[in-house]
Design an enzyme around this catalytic site. Sequence first.
Site, PDB file in Angstrom:
ATOM      1  CB  SER A   1      -0.957  -0.053   1.193  1.00 10.25           C
ATOM      2  OG  SER A   1      -2.001   0.873   1.047  1.00 10.25           O
TER       3      SER A   1
ATOM      4  CG  HIS B   1      -5.532  -2.737   1.130  1.00 13.55           C
ATOM      5  ND1 HIS B   1      -5.064  -2.336  -0.104  1.00 13.55           N
ATOM      6  CD2 HIS B   1      -4.855  -1.977   2.029  1.00 13.55           C
ATOM      7  CE1 HIS B   1      -4.155  -1.373   0.042  1.00 13.55           C
ATOM      8  NE2 HIS B   1      -4.003  -1.145   1.327  1.00 13.55           N
TER       9      HIS B   1
ATOM     10  CG  ASP C   1      -7.211  -3.309  -2.257  1.00 10.97           C
ATOM     11  OD1 ASP C   1      -7.834  -2.424  -1.648  1.00 10.97           O
ATOM     12  OD2 ASP C   1      -5.966  -3.398  -2.249  1.00 10.97           O
TER      13      ASP C   1
END
Lengths: 294, 294
Positions: free
Chosen positions: B159, B272, B238
């Site tokens: 991320s 995620h 995600d």
Amino acid sequence: MASSSGGAAADLEIKSETACFGGRLLKCVHQSKATKTQMTFTVFLPPAAASSAVPVLYYLSGLTCTDDNFIQKAGAQRIAALRGVALVAPDTSPRGAGVAGEDEGWDFGTGAGFYVDATEAGWKENYRMYAYVTEELPAAVAASFPAVDTSKASVCGHSMGGHGALVVAFRNPDKYRSVSAFSAICNPVECPWGKKAFSGYLGKDEAAWKEYDATELMRRDGPFPSLGKILLDQGSADNFLTAGQLIPEALVKACEDKGQPCEMRMQDGYDHSYFFISSFIEDHVSMHADRLLA
Amino acid sequence: MASSSGGAAADLEIKSETACFGGRLLKCVHQSKATKTQMTFTVFLPPAAASSAVPVLYYLSGLTCTDDNFIQKAGAQRIAALRGVALVAPDTSPRGAGVAGEDEGWDFGTGAGFYVDATEAGWKENYRMYAYVTEELPAAVAASFPAVDTSKASVCGHSMGGHGALVVAFRNPDKYRSVSAFSAICNPVECPWGKKAFSGYLGKDEAAWKEYDATELMRRDGPFPSLGKILLDQGSADNFLTAGQLIPEALVKACEDKGQPCEMRMQDGYDHSYFFISSFIEDHVSMHADRLLA
């Protein structure tokens, strides 16, 4: 959520679902008759559960844990996915039962159910983790996840959950095909944690305590040949070992005396943490898978 | 703590040491010149580090994370131990710098350093995670852990940390041998998280932002043949992908246009979380190990 590999029964709510190692990880909440509270558990369905029945490994966590610790930190899903075994990780106590004193200590009450059915006033209405783990949880899994064959079950645990795993297996050698533990409280009637929990939940009669003591059960009722070899891992640098909380040598001696196969591995330099569990979880899941899939 | 495989240099404090997969896991604290705060990082020394030099894989975490998330949840130590690679996981920002506003949002300030060197008033004194990660951290590791050969280094992240990994590699292709990322913010100048962070740390001049944007760097300076193939994993479920925060297609297009080898894997149904990372971390560590040990 309806699917052959795992829709929820009417009384079970799926709080979240996550893909993991090709399988499905589901956080479940249901109203428990045993504890009279909402209970949370997490199920991992391996990829094989999408097309066939899979056996189940229950994992019982230690003091202060929830259903999350094992699922997030142990790395067991990888091996369970490879071997085609479902994982079920319950919480460690009722939450929010409202019992006076349940939040006063980290080692008694909330997060510290000790997998017993309490008999003392104040506790006996809710603190019934033995009934929950051995009866209600398997029924809930079977009802909501038909791909999980709960007739093929093994059990593993850590610390307080290692105690729990050994006790539920020794009291129900017909229900579980194998048992293993990390850093288990092996002889709770002789350690401070056990004495505090058992006197609080079960009262002054120490005969009742022995029904929940792995070493005492092995001495009285062992051996349990249907469970095969018991696998115990213990870190040599575990502070709770040196503090006399775990007493694995008493269980090993009882197994020797009764002819119960038991492999106790003293792992040099390891502590009580999930880093220890993650380092050796593959051996445990593999041993259980060998028994469950035999 | 003095040993050939890892004693601490004078300015580094070992807060804890834990055995893990036959190696050593060390939580380290030191006073950072870059951030003018204490910084925490965790090092995993594989078993091989006890007897020989090992290369290093840096892992940069995402928003709100500390050095703990990856080490506790990703399961990377198993593969790093097998391959003989050290892991280094730093924190994601200064902590307690006392900058006005640093704790007002979860996506800016504390836990959200974005691996840039801030130039804006209020932030430029402490929020210098680019200098920290690329210069000070490797020097601290080399000084305290001589078994870690920091001249052989690769970088991975998730991320915000995927953004960081790509940027530090693209700006320093001589310092890193390979780069990979999970769920990376690939084009921060075009996404809400990036616009907020870059305007806050770097000001209004968007030309300065492009120095920290992987897609812009690839367009301008790519390809980077010394980095080999870039590995990107992205979950199709995600929420941050569908919200336009990650924009991996822009980086993939830039790599295609410049002839940079890049494998972008869209993983069906994954989100995620660290369950996603744990499911595919073996491929990443193995790819880096192949490059580092070639």
